[in-house]
Design a protein around this motif. Structure first.
Motif, PDB file in Angstrom:
ATOM      1  N   GLN A  27       0.800  -1.208  -0.075  1.00 49.39           N
ATOM      2  CA  GLN A  27       0.030  -0.144   0.075  1.00 49.39           C
ATOM      3  C   GLN A  27       0.770   1.351   0.034  1.00 49.39           C
ATOM      4  O   GLN A  27       2.010   0.998   0.453  1.00 49.39           O
ATOM      5  N   PRO A  28       0.270   2.502  -0.518  1.00 50.20           N
ATOM      6  CA  PRO A  28       1.150   3.457  -0.283  1.00 50.20           C
ATOM      7  C   PRO A  28       1.372   3.939   0.747  1.00 50.20           C
ATOM      8  O   PRO A  28       0.888   3.716   1.765  1.00 50.20           O
ATOM      9  N   PHE A  29       2.623   4.486   1.200  1.00 50.99           N
ATOM     10  CA  PHE A  29       2.952   4.994   2.304  1.00 50.99           C
ATOM     11  C   PHE A  29       2.262   6.546   2.709  1.00 50.99           C
ATOM     12  O   PHE A  29       1.928   7.182   1.914  1.00 50.99           O
ATOM     13  N   ARG A  30       1.584   6.323   3.907  1.00 49.16           N
ATOM     14  CA  ARG A  30       0.872   7.754   4.471  1.00 49.16           C
ATOM     15  C   ARG A  30       1.344   8.083   5.649  1.00 49.16           C
ATOM     16  O   ARG A  30       1.046   7.886   6.805  1.00 49.16           O
ATOM     17  N   PRO A  31       2.297   9.234   5.217  1.00 44.07           N
ATOM     18  CA  PRO A  31       2.920   9.960   6.418  1.00 44.07           C
ATOM     19  C   PRO A  31       1.859  10.480   7.309  1.00 44.07           C
ATOM     20  O   PRO A  31       2.029  10.603   8.681  1.00 44.07           O
TER      21      PRO A  31
END
Length: 57
Positions: A27-31
């Motif tokens: 999954q995309p990184f969500r800062p």
């Protein structure tokens, strides 16, 4: 960037990394989610320490 490996070793590394078990969809990184999680843990532990401090004194 050139590799310091000889071509045979580089080919083995490329074959290893292209194997199906190393091609995991992520999954995309969500800062912002990480920041919210860290802040909630810090706030929760801070509130817990204040509560424990009031119960002790």
């Amino acid at each position: 960037m050139s590799s310091r490996l000889n071509p045979e070793d580089q080919q083995r590394v490329d074959d290893y990394l292209s194997a199906p078990q190393h091609q995991v969809e992520r999954q995309p990184f969500r800062p912002w989610l990480l920041l919210a999680l860290v802040l909630s843990v810090v706030l929760g532990l801070g509130l817990l320490s204040r509560l424990l401090g009031r119960l002790v004194t």
